[in-house]
Design a protein around this motif. Sequence first.
Motif, PDB file in Angstrom:
ATOM      1  N   ARG A   1      34.543  35.104 -20.818  1.00 24.07           N
ATOM      2  CA  ARG A   1      33.311  34.748 -20.078  1.00 24.07           C
ATOM      3  C   ARG A   1      33.138  35.645 -18.855  1.00 24.07           C
ATOM      4  O   ARG A   1      32.052  36.137 -18.581  1.00 24.07           O
ATOM      5  N   LEU A   2      34.211  35.851 -18.112  1.00 24.11           N
ATOM      6  CA  LEU A   2      34.103  36.612 -16.866  1.00 24.11           C
ATOM      7  C   LEU A   2      33.848  38.086 -17.128  1.00 24.11           C
ATOM      8  O   LEU A   2      33.229  38.763 -16.304  1.00 24.11           O
ATOM      9  N   GLY A   3      34.327  38.556 -18.292  1.00 18.38           N
ATOM     10  CA  GLY A   3      34.154  39.977 -18.618  1.00 18.38           C
ATOM     11  C   GLY A   3      32.697  40.337 -18.860  1.00 18.38           C
ATOM     12  O   GLY A   3      32.317  41.496 -18.776  1.00 18.38           O
ATOM     13  N   ARG A   4      31.856  39.310 -19.130  1.00 12.04           N
ATOM     14  CA  ARG A   4      30.475  39.596 -19.533  1.00 12.04           C
ATOM     15  C   ARG A   4      29.646  40.266 -18.449  1.00 12.04           C
ATOM     16  O   ARG A   4      28.778  41.055 -18.742  1.00 12.04           O
ATOM     17  N   ASP A   5      29.893  39.901 -17.161  1.00 12.24           N
ATOM     18  CA  ASP A   5      29.006  40.472 -16.142  1.00 12.24           C
ATOM     19  C   ASP A   5      29.619  41.657 -15.397  1.00 12.24           C
ATOM     20  O   ASP A   5      29.008  42.214 -14.500  1.00 12.24           O
ATOM     21  N   GLY A   6      30.856  42.028 -15.797  1.00 13.67           N
ATOM     22  CA  GLY A   6      31.369  43.320 -15.346  1.00 13.67           C
ATOM     23  C   GLY A   6      31.977  43.410 -13.961  1.00 13.67           C
ATOM     24  O   GLY A   6      32.738  44.317 -13.725  1.00 13.67           O
ATOM     25  N   ARG A   7      31.712  42.471 -13.034  1.00 11.36           N
ATOM     26  CA  ARG A   7      32.232  42.709 -11.693  1.00 11.36           C
ATOM     27  C   ARG A   7      33.724  42.368 -11.602  1.00 11.36           C
ATOM     28  O   ARG A   7      34.447  42.934 -10.799  1.00 11.36           O
ATOM     29  N   LEU A   8      34.133  41.410 -12.428  1.00  9.70           N
ATOM     30  CA  LEU A   8      35.499  40.896 -12.298  1.00  9.70           C
ATOM     31  C   LEU A   8      36.324  41.279 -13.509  1.00  9.70           C
ATOM     32  O   LEU A   8      35.953  41.003 -14.644  1.00  9.70           O
ATOM     33  N   ARG A   9      37.459  41.909 -13.240  1.00  7.53           N
ATOM     34  CA  ARG A   9      38.396  42.257 -14.312  1.00  7.53           C
ATOM     35  C   ARG A   9      39.491  41.200 -14.274  1.00  7.53           C
ATOM     36  O   ARG A   9      39.873  40.741 -13.195  1.00  7.53           O
TER      37      ARG A   9
ATOM     38  N   PRO B   1      35.685  26.792 -20.203  1.00  8.48           N
ATOM     39  CA  PRO B   1      35.652  28.116 -19.567  1.00  8.48           C
ATOM     40  C   PRO B   1      34.297  28.495 -18.966  1.00  8.48           C
ATOM     41  O   PRO B   1      34.255  29.227 -17.972  1.00  8.48           O
ATOM     42  N   ASP B   2      33.202  27.983 -19.534  1.00  2.00           N
ATOM     43  CA  ASP B   2      31.894  28.368 -18.988  1.00  2.00           C
ATOM     44  C   ASP B   2      31.725  27.872 -17.556  1.00  2.00           C
ATOM     45  O   ASP B   2      31.363  28.632 -16.658  1.00  2.00           O
ATOM     46  N   GLY B   3      32.030  26.578 -17.358  1.00  2.00           N
ATOM     47  CA  GLY B   3      31.866  25.995 -16.019  1.00  2.00           C
ATOM     48  C   GLY B   3      32.819  26.624 -15.014  1.00  2.00           C
ATOM     49  O   GLY B   3      32.444  26.910 -13.864  1.00  2.00           O
ATOM     50  N   VAL B   4      34.060  26.864 -15.440  1.00  2.00           N
ATOM     51  CA  VAL B   4      35.043  27.433 -14.508  1.00  2.00           C
ATOM     52  C   VAL B   4      34.667  28.883 -14.183  1.00  2.00           C
ATOM     53  O   VAL B   4      34.763  29.313 -13.029  1.00  2.00           O
ATOM     54  N   ALA B   5      34.170  29.628 -15.176  1.00  4.44           N
ATOM     55  CA  ALA B   5      33.742  31.017 -14.913  1.00  4.44           C
ATOM     56  C   ALA B   5      32.604  31.031 -13.896  1.00  4.44           C
ATOM     57  O   ALA B   5      32.574  31.863 -12.978  1.00  4.44           O
ATOM     58  N   GLU B   6      31.697  30.089 -14.027  1.00  2.00           N
ATOM     59  CA  GLU B   6      30.570  30.015 -13.092  1.00  2.00           C
ATOM     60  C   GLU B   6      31.065  29.752 -11.662  1.00  2.00           C
ATOM     61  O   GLU B   6      30.612  30.372 -10.698  1.00  2.00           O
ATOM     62  N   ALA B   7      32.023  28.840 -11.536  1.00  3.64           N
ATOM     63  CA  ALA B   7      32.566  28.516 -10.202  1.00  3.64           C
ATOM     64  C   ALA B   7      33.304  29.728  -9.627  1.00  3.64           C
ATOM     65  O   ALA B   7      33.243  29.986  -8.417  1.00  3.64           O
ATOM     66  N   ILE B   8      33.976  30.487 -10.468  1.00  3.36           N
ATOM     67  CA  ILE B   8      34.691  31.685  -9.978  1.00  3.36           C
ATOM     68  C   ILE B   8      33.684  32.757  -9.548  1.00  3.36           C
ATOM     69  O   ILE B   8      33.853  33.399  -8.506  1.00  3.36           O
ATOM     70  N   ARG B   9      32.612  32.908 -10.321  1.00  2.00           N
ATOM     71  CA  ARG B   9      31.573  33.875  -9.909  1.00  2.00           C
ATOM     72  C   ARG B   9      30.999  33.489  -8.550  1.00  2.00           C
ATOM     73  O   ARG B   9      30.741  34.339  -7.705  1.00  2.00           O
ATOM     74  N   ASP B  10      30.830  32.200  -8.341  1.00  3.19           N
ATOM     75  CA  ASP B  10      30.298  31.728  -7.061  1.00  3.19           C
ATOM     76  C   ASP B  10      31.269  32.041  -5.922  1.00  3.19           C
ATOM     77  O   ASP B  10      30.872  32.451  -4.835  1.00  3.19           O
ATOM     78  N   LEU B  11      32.573  31.884  -6.203  1.00  3.29           N
ATOM     79  CA  LEU B  11      33.585  32.216  -5.177  1.00  3.29           C
ATOM     80  C   LEU B  11      33.527  33.711  -4.846  1.00  3.29           C
ATOM     81  O   LEU B  11      33.559  34.103  -3.661  1.00  3.29           O
ATOM     82  N   VAL B  12      33.396  34.512  -5.883  1.00  5.88           N
ATOM     83  CA  VAL B  12      33.405  35.974  -5.688  1.00  5.88           C
ATOM     84  C   VAL B  12      32.226  36.412  -4.810  1.00  5.88           C
ATOM     85  O   VAL B  12      32.368  37.337  -4.007  1.00  5.88           O
ATOM     86  N   LYS B  13      31.109  35.704  -4.920  1.00  4.68           N
ATOM     87  CA  LYS B  13      29.945  36.040  -4.073  1.00  4.68           C
ATOM     88  C   LYS B  13      30.278  35.883  -2.591  1.00  4.68           C
ATOM     89  O   LYS B  13      29.634  36.464  -1.735  1.00  4.68           O
ATOM     90  N   ARG B  14      31.277  35.045  -2.305  1.00  7.29           N
ATOM     91  CA  ARG B  14      31.608  34.761  -0.898  1.00  7.29           C
ATOM     92  C   ARG B  14      32.702  35.670  -0.359  1.00  7.29           C
ATOM     93  O   ARG B  14      33.206  35.499   0.746  1.00  7.29           O
ATOM     94  N   ILE B  15      33.136  36.638  -1.178  1.00  6.05           N
ATOM     95  CA  ILE B  15      34.243  37.516  -0.774  1.00  6.05           C
ATOM     96  C   ILE B  15      33.697  38.788  -0.142  1.00  6.05           C
ATOM     97  O   ILE B  15      32.754  39.359  -0.670  1.00  6.05           O
TER      98      ILE B  15
END
Length: 257
Positions: free
Chosen positions: A25-33, A243-257
Motif C-alpha cells: 500500500r505504501l509503495g503506491r504513492d512513492g514517497r515512502l520506501r 493495511p489500508d487504514g494503517v497506511a493512511e495513518a502513516i501517510r498522515d504522520l509523514v506529512k508532519r515530518i
Amino acid sequence: MNDLTLLCVHGYPLDRRMWGPLSERLGRDGRLRVAAPDLRGRGSSRHPATGLHAMSLFANDLATDLPALVPGGAPFVLCGLSMGGYVAFEFLRRHGAGLRSRIKGLVLCDTKAAADDAAGRAKRKDAIEAIRRSGIGAAFEAMAPKLLSPSSKGAPAEALVRDMILSTPAETAMADLAGLALRSDAFDVLGGFDRPVLVVCGEDDAITPVADSEAMVAACPNAPFVRLFTVPDAGHMAPLERPDGVAEAIRDLVKRI
Ligand code: MLT
C-alpha cells in the motif's frame, strides 16, 4: 522519488512477511520506501540464533545492518509491532542520540512500554518449556488464537500468520521468549522522544490492548505530534489485518515530518 524509509521491525514469533500488505500500500504513492528485515535466527537474517535474544541484541543487529537497510545516511521513520516495538525502544535507547538527525518519527503498532511483571515472566518460562517439549507447534497453539481479530477469520492474514509461526525455528522462538521476559520498561525512552509519533492498535487486540497504547501516548510529552489510531476490525496484527487504514495513518504522520 523515495526520500524517506519506514524501517519496520516484526513481532514474535513472526517474520518480515507480516509487513508485505502494508508495504504494498505504501509503495503506491512513492514517497515512502519500506525496509523490513528479519530479526536474528529466522528467514533472511545473517545473524544466527543465540540462546538469549535480548531486545538490546536485536537493536544492535539493526544498527549493524542499518547501512544496508537505509543506505546513504538517509532519514527514516522507525516502526515496530509488538516485540518489534520493544526492539525500537531499545534501538532508540542505545543508538538514538547518534542517529538523531536521521530518525524522523516513530510508529508503534500493537505494543506497549511496560516490561513483563512476575506473572508475565513465569508465563514466558512455561512457553519456553512447552516449545522445548513439543516444538514450534506449541507456539502456534498458544499465539495463533490471540493474534487476529475474529473479523480476520479466513482472511489471507490467517494463513500467513500460520506460515510465519510454523517456519520460525524452535530455538529462535525460545531465545525470543527469554529475551522478552528480561526486557526493561521503556517509558523513559518515550519521554525523551521529540519527533512525531503514531501509535496504532487494533481495537480487538487481546495481547496489548488499547489501554497499553493510551499509556504510551500519555508518555510522550515532548513529541510535537502524537496520534493514537485505534483500528476497527483488527487484533494484535493491525498493519497486516487492515493495511489500508494503517497506511493512511502513516501517510498522515509523514506529512508532519
Ligand atoms: C509479539 O507479538 O511480538 C508478542 O506477543 C510480544 C509479547 O508477547 O510481549
